[in-house]
Scaffold this motif. Structure first.
Motif, short mmCIF file in Angstrom:
data_model
loop_
_atom_site.label_atom_id
_atom_site.label_comp_id
_atom_site.label_asym_id
_atom_site.label_seq_id
_atom_site.Cartn_x
_atom_site.Cartn_y
_atom_site.Cartn_z
N SER A 137 0.84 -1.21 0.00
CA SER A 137 0.00 0.00 0.00
C SER A 137 0.86 1.25 0.00
CB SER A 137 -0.94 0.01 1.22
OG SER A 137 -1.83 -1.08 1.17
N TRP A 138 1.95 1.21 0.79
CA TRP A 138 2.82 2.40 0.82
C TRP A 138 3.45 2.63 -0.54
CZ3 TRP A 138 3.45 6.61 3.47
CH2 TRP A 138 4.50 7.46 3.08
N LEU A 140 2.23 2.02 -3.40
CA LEU A 140 1.20 2.59 -4.27
C LEU A 140 0.91 4.04 -3.91
CD1 LEU A 140 -1.19 -0.50 -4.26
CD2 LEU A 140 0.26 0.25 -6.16
N VAL A 141 0.90 4.34 -2.62
CA VAL A 141 0.70 5.72 -2.17
C VAL A 141 1.85 6.61 -2.65
CG1 VAL A 141 0.69 7.22 -0.14
CG2 VAL A 141 -0.76 5.21 -0.19
N GLU A 142 3.06 6.09 -2.51
CA GLU A 142 4.23 6.87 -2.93
C GLU A 142 4.17 7.19 -4.42
OE1 GLU A 142 9.06 6.43 -2.57
OE2 GLU A 142 7.80 5.38 -1.10
N ALA A 143 3.76 6.20 -5.22
CA ALA A 143 3.60 6.42 -6.66
C ALA A 143 2.51 7.46 -6.93
CB ALA A 143 3.27 5.10 -7.36
N THR A 144 1.45 7.40 -6.13
CA THR A 144 0.36 8.37 -6.28
C THR A 144 0.84 9.78 -5.97
OG1 THR A 144 -1.27 6.69 -5.63
CG2 THR A 144 -1.96 8.99 -5.49
N ARG A 189 5.87 1.55 7.90
CA ARG A 189 6.49 0.93 6.72
C ARG A 189 7.99 0.72 6.96
NH1 ARG A 189 10.98 2.40 3.55
NH2 ARG A 189 10.84 1.30 1.57
N ASN A 190 8.67 1.75 7.52
CA ASN A 190 10.10 1.65 7.76
C ASN A 190 10.41 0.57 8.79
OD1 ASN A 190 10.62 3.66 5.94
ND2 ASN A 190 10.81 5.27 7.45
N ALA A 191 9.58 0.51 9.83
CA ALA A 191 9.80 -0.51 10.87
C ALA A 191 9.71 -1.92 10.26
CB ALA A 191 8.77 -0.35 11.98
N LEU A 209 -4.73 4.19 4.75
CA LEU A 209 -3.71 4.53 3.76
C LEU A 209 -4.24 4.26 2.35
CD1 LEU A 209 -0.76 5.49 3.46
CD2 LEU A 209 -0.07 3.09 3.52
N ILE A 210 -4.91 3.13 2.18
CA ILE A 210 -5.50 2.79 0.88
C ILE A 210 -6.56 3.82 0.50
CG2 ILE A 210 -6.93 1.10 -0.34
CD1 ILE A 210 -5.51 -1.08 1.33
N GLU A 211 -7.39 4.20 1.46
CA GLU A 211 -8.45 5.19 1.20
C GLU A 211 -7.86 6.54 0.81
OE1 GLU A 211 -10.71 5.19 4.77
OE2 GLU A 211 -11.58 3.19 4.42
#
Length: 227
Positions: A137-138, A140-144, A189-191, A209-211
């Motif tokens: 998910s992260w 995909l968010v980063e790409a967004t 995510r980093n953890a 996060l997805i939302e």
């Protein structure tokens, strides 16, 4: 010699980090003493603590050469202690060149239709494997966020996630609440990516996060064709 070289590299990275945070208006505390730390950090010696408003960041700089079993246990416990206190987040910064991922060009990033399909997969992963769902998910968010920055015609010096999130917040593209959600998600995510356990990861945190990714994609087309 190796130990000295490693220490010097870590020190240089720490100084650079401090300067970056100072430029953004944070108060800087190098190697704070026990009396300068809140109770939940009294047993630890973080390299740096930065504060701005209600946000406090505990930073530790490490190279792969200085990571071993005892230090990994120490970092895991520190990350857990920080995660249990609202308004605080933990940031582990790796210095080795081999740990610094070469960020591809923005045009190689996921496109909107690929992100939308990926988000459907991420929703299924939430119930099956939470850690994998967060990592995917992260991404995909980063790409967004990169697509959003491109549409807003922002001139970005770097594409690293922390820089990207902060710049979009400064420009008013994402709200303060969205910024906090992204910062919390990035910490989780980093953890996970560095092999740490976290009790803060929940289905709700991944779904939020997805939302957010879905909302940002939708907002890209708000007003398209209007007029």
């Amino acid at each position: 010699m190796i130990a000295t070289a490693t220490a010097n590299i870590e020190r240089e990275r720490l100084l650079k980090l401090a300067e970056e945070y100072r430029e953004k208006g944070y108060e800087i505390s190098f190697h704070p003493n026990s009396e300068d730390l809140p109770d939940f950090l009294k047993s630890y010696r973080p390299d740096l603590i930065v504060r701005r408003g209600e946000e406090s960041v505990v930073i530790v700089v490490k190279s792969r050469a200085s990571l071993n079993s005892p230090s990994s246990t120490y970092l895991r416990n520190l990350a857990q202690a920080v995660a249990e206190n609202p308004g605080w987040r933990f940031e582990l910064v790796m210095t080795n060149s081999e740990d610094a991922v070469e960020v591809p060009k923005a045009e190689d990033s996921f496109q909107e239709h690929e992100i939308e399909l990926g988000l459907q997969v991420a929703k299924q992963l939430v119930a099956q494997h939470l850690e994998s769902a967060m990592l995917y998910s992260w991404s995909l968010v980063e790409a967004t966020l990169r697509i959003v920055a491109q549409k807003e015609e922002l001139s970005l010096q770097r594409l690293y996630p922390l820089y990207l999130v902060k710049q979009l917040t400064v420009e008013g593209v994402i709200s303060k609440s969205e910024y906090q959600l992204l910062m919390n998600a990035l910490s989780l995510r980093n953890a996970i990516a560095h092999g740490f356990k976290t009790t803060q990861l929940t289905q709700k945190s991944v779904c939020e996060l997805i939302e957010l990714a879905e909302k940002l994609l939708k907002d890209l087309h708000t007003g398209d064709g209007a007029g």
